[in-house]
Design a protein around this motif. Structure first.
Motif, PDB file in Angstrom:
ATOM      1  N   UNK A  43      -5.792   7.421  18.814  1.00  0.00           N
ATOM      2  CA  UNK A  43      -5.446   8.212  17.628  1.00  0.00           C
ATOM      3  C   UNK A  43      -4.670   7.375  16.622  1.00  0.00           C
ATOM      4  N   UNK A  44      -3.805   6.488  17.156  1.00  0.00           N
ATOM      5  CA  UNK A  44      -3.037   5.602  16.286  1.00  0.00           C
ATOM      6  C   UNK A  44      -3.954   4.720  15.458  1.00  0.00           C
ATOM      7  N   UNK A  45      -4.980   4.186  16.095  1.00  0.00           N
ATOM      8  CA  UNK A  45      -5.945   3.323  15.406  1.00  0.00           C
ATOM      9  C   UNK A  45      -6.701   4.112  14.340  1.00  0.00           C
ATOM     10  N   UNK A  46      -7.193   5.299  14.731  1.00  0.00           N
ATOM     11  CA  UNK A  46      -7.952   6.128  13.799  1.00  0.00           C
ATOM     12  C   UNK A  46      -7.084   6.516  12.599  1.00  0.00           C
ATOM     13  N   UNK A  47      -5.831   6.873  12.883  1.00  0.00           N
ATOM     14  CA  UNK A  47      -4.925   7.280  11.797  1.00  0.00           C
ATOM     15  C   UNK A  47      -4.616   6.123  10.871  1.00  0.00           C
ATOM     16  N   UNK A  48      -4.406   4.929  11.447  1.00  0.00           N
ATOM     17  CA  UNK A  48      -4.092   3.752  10.627  1.00  0.00           C
ATOM     18  C   UNK A  48      -5.243   3.442   9.674  1.00  0.00           C
ATOM     19  N   UNK A  49      -6.468   3.610  10.149  1.00  0.00           N
ATOM     20  CA  UNK A  49      -7.639   3.351   9.308  1.00  0.00           C
ATOM     21  C   UNK A  49      -7.677   4.352   8.153  1.00  0.00           C
ATOM     22  N   UNK A  50      -7.447   5.628   8.468  1.00  0.00           N
ATOM     23  CA  UNK A  50      -7.475   6.651   7.429  1.00  0.00           C
ATOM     24  C   UNK A  50      -6.336   6.462   6.425  1.00  0.00           C
ATOM     25  N   UNK A  51      -5.155   6.119   6.981  1.00  0.00           N
ATOM     26  CA  UNK A  51      -3.977   5.986   6.125  1.00  0.00           C
ATOM     27  C   UNK A  51      -4.140   4.877   5.100  1.00  0.00           C
ATOM     28  N   UNK A  52      -4.750   3.772   5.536  1.00  0.00           N
ATOM     29  CA  UNK A  52      -4.925   2.652   4.631  1.00  0.00           C
ATOM     30  C   UNK A  52      -5.866   3.053   3.473  1.00  0.00           C
ATOM     31  N   UNK A  53      -6.817   3.916   3.785  1.00  0.00           N
ATOM     32  CA  UNK A  53      -7.730   4.381   2.737  1.00  0.00           C
ATOM     33  C   UNK A  53      -7.064   5.404   1.819  1.00  0.00           C
ATOM     34  N   UNK A  54      -6.175   6.211   2.392  1.00  0.00           N
ATOM     35  CA  UNK A  54      -5.542   7.267   1.596  1.00  0.00           C
ATOM     36  C   UNK A  54      -4.386   6.755   0.751  1.00  0.00           C
ATOM     37  N   UNK A  55      -3.604   5.814   1.318  1.00  0.00           N
ATOM     38  CA  UNK A  55      -2.345   5.455   0.663  1.00  0.00           C
ATOM     39  C   UNK A  55      -2.373   4.175  -0.142  1.00  0.00           C
ATOM     40  N   UNK A  56      -3.299   3.277   0.167  1.00  0.00           N
ATOM     41  CA  UNK A  56      -3.281   1.985  -0.512  1.00  0.00           C
ATOM     42  C   UNK A  56      -4.189   2.018  -1.739  1.00  0.00           C
ATOM     43  N   UNK A  57      -3.614   1.611  -2.851  1.00  0.00           N
ATOM     44  CA  UNK A  57      -4.420   1.513  -4.065  1.00  0.00           C
ATOM     45  C   UNK A  57      -4.102   0.203  -4.770  1.00  0.00           C
ATOM     46  N   UNK A  58      -4.716  -0.002  -5.930  1.00  0.00           N
ATOM     47  CA  UNK A  58      -4.457  -1.236  -6.668  1.00  0.00           C
ATOM     48  C   UNK A  58      -3.361  -0.997  -7.696  1.00  0.00           C
ATOM     49  N   UNK A  59      -2.451  -1.956  -7.809  1.00  0.00           N
ATOM     50  CA  UNK A  59      -1.422  -1.892  -8.845  1.00  0.00           C
ATOM     51  C   UNK A  59      -2.130  -1.943 -10.201  1.00  0.00           C
ATOM     52  N   UNK A  60      -1.753  -1.076 -11.114  1.00  0.00           N
ATOM     53  CA  UNK A  60      -2.452  -1.015 -12.400  1.00  0.00           C
ATOM     54  C   UNK A  60      -2.101  -2.195 -13.304  1.00  0.00           C
ATOM     55  N   UNK A  61      -1.111  -2.997 -12.922  1.00  0.00           N
ATOM     56  CA  UNK A  61      -0.752  -4.168 -13.730  1.00  0.00           C
ATOM     57  C   UNK A  61      -1.343  -5.450 -13.155  1.00  0.00           C
ATOM     58  N   UNK A  62      -1.057  -5.725 -11.872  1.00  0.00           N
ATOM     59  CA  UNK A  62      -1.469  -7.012 -11.301  1.00  0.00           C
ATOM     60  C   UNK A  62      -2.675  -6.880 -10.358  1.00  0.00           C
ATOM     61  N   UNK A  63      -3.037  -5.666  -9.990  1.00  0.00           N
ATOM     62  CA  UNK A  63      -4.167  -5.373  -9.101  1.00  0.00           C
ATOM     63  C   UNK A  63      -3.956  -5.832  -7.661  1.00  0.00           C
ATOM     64  N   UNK A  81      -2.732  -4.933  -3.823  1.00  0.00           N
ATOM     65  CA  UNK A  81      -2.804  -3.736  -2.999  1.00  0.00           C
ATOM     66  C   UNK A  81      -1.389  -3.182  -2.841  1.00  0.00           C
ATOM     67  N   UNK A  82      -1.223  -1.894  -3.044  1.00  0.00           N
ATOM     68  CA  UNK A  82       0.124  -1.342  -3.031  1.00  0.00           C
ATOM     69  C   UNK A  82       0.140   0.139  -2.674  1.00  0.00           C
ATOM     70  N   UNK A  83       1.322   0.582  -2.221  1.00  0.00           N
ATOM     71  CA  UNK A  83       1.519   2.006  -1.971  1.00  0.00           C
ATOM     72  C   UNK A  83       2.072   2.682  -3.211  1.00  0.00           C
ATOM     73  N   UNK A  84       2.850   1.882  -4.011  1.00  0.00           N
ATOM     74  CA  UNK A  84       3.396   2.453  -5.239  1.00  0.00           C
ATOM     75  C   UNK A  84       2.786   1.713  -6.427  1.00  0.00           C
ATOM     76  N   UNK A  85       2.640   2.407  -7.524  1.00  0.00           N
ATOM     77  CA  UNK A  85       2.105   1.799  -8.734  1.00  0.00           C
ATOM     78  C   UNK A  85       3.115   1.991  -9.867  1.00  0.00           C
ATOM     79  N   UNK A  86       3.573   0.945 -10.566  1.00  0.00           N
ATOM     80  CA  UNK A  86       3.344  -0.471 -10.310  1.00  0.00           C
ATOM     81  C   UNK A  86       3.900  -0.909  -8.953  1.00  0.00           C
ATOM     82  N   UNK A  87       3.352  -2.027  -8.464  1.00  0.00           N
ATOM     83  CA  UNK A  87       3.754  -2.528  -7.148  1.00  0.00           C
ATOM     84  C   UNK A  87       5.193  -3.056  -7.192  1.00  0.00           C
TER      85      UNK A  87
END
Ligand code: ZN
Length: 200
Positions: A43-63, A65-71
């Motif tokens: 479950x930990x593995x499955x959750x980690x995979x989902x979390x990375x897709x849900x929470x990680x995005x690109x910083x709108x300034x430098x692009x 990978x980040x959880x917060x924007x701007x990074x």
């Protein structure tokens, strides 16, 4: 009569083979490992995979990978906002950050120019870099793409676009071997190549 694998196992193997560098044999070994592991670990593995897709995005300034924007790097006011280091991927940023020798900002292209693979300027974050430069605060752009044919071509291309904007364009020094990969280069060499950068 040949016994076939249970369908859920085949499905897991099929999904795992989509990962880079994972062939059928490795995939079935991993699948068996997951099958034998505790429910918690699976479950930990499955959750980690989902979390990375849900929470990680690109910083709108430098692009990056980040959880917060701007990074956090773009938000850090102690960093020198007059110097931008251009890298091809987030792993290169991490490698440079590990040296602790660079205090400017970054711009992640997400690739390098590679006409043979059909990668042109539009596939990279080039126009976004130019609009950052047009805001006028940046004095120097350090192009830290890998010292490969594509990395060099990308550096030359960027130099031609950036110079007319009155911004100094430099290239990391050749301490980095031709055909080398930034993320696997030791910290001393990487720090040196940043220090000994030259205009292009
Ligand atoms: Zn950023």
């Amino acid at each position: 009569m040949a016994t076939e694998r249970a369908q859920p196992i085949s499905r897991l193997i099929q999904e795992l083979t989509k990962l880079p560098g994972v062939g059928e044999k490795t995939a079935s070994r991993l699948a068996m490992y997951i099958l034998r592991s505790s429910r918690e670990d699976a479950e930990g593995l499955a959750r980690a995979i989902l979390e990375v897709k849900e929470k990680i995005r690109l910083c709108s300034l430098c692009f990056n990978l980040t959880e917060q924007d701007p990074c956090p790097i773009c938000q850090d006011t102690r960093r020198n906002a007059e110097v931008i280091c251009v890298v091809s991927g987030p792993e290169d940023l991490l490698a440079l950050e590990k040296t602790g020798g660079f205090h400017g900002l970054y711009h992640i292209l997400h690739g390098v120019l590679s006409p043979l693979d059909g990668v042109g300027p539009k596939d990279l974050r080039v126009s976004e870099l130019l609009s950052r430069l047009q805001k006028g605060k940046i004095r120097e752009v350090i192009v830290a793409t890998n010292p490969s044919v594509e990395g060099e071509a990308t550096a030359q291309y960027l130099s031609q676009l950036i110079k007319p904007l009155g911004v100094l364009v430099t290239r990391i020094a050749r301490g980095v071997p031709m055909g080398g990969d930034l993320q696997y280069i030791d910290e001393v060499t990487l720090t040196k190549s940043l220090e000994n950068r030259s205009p292009i």
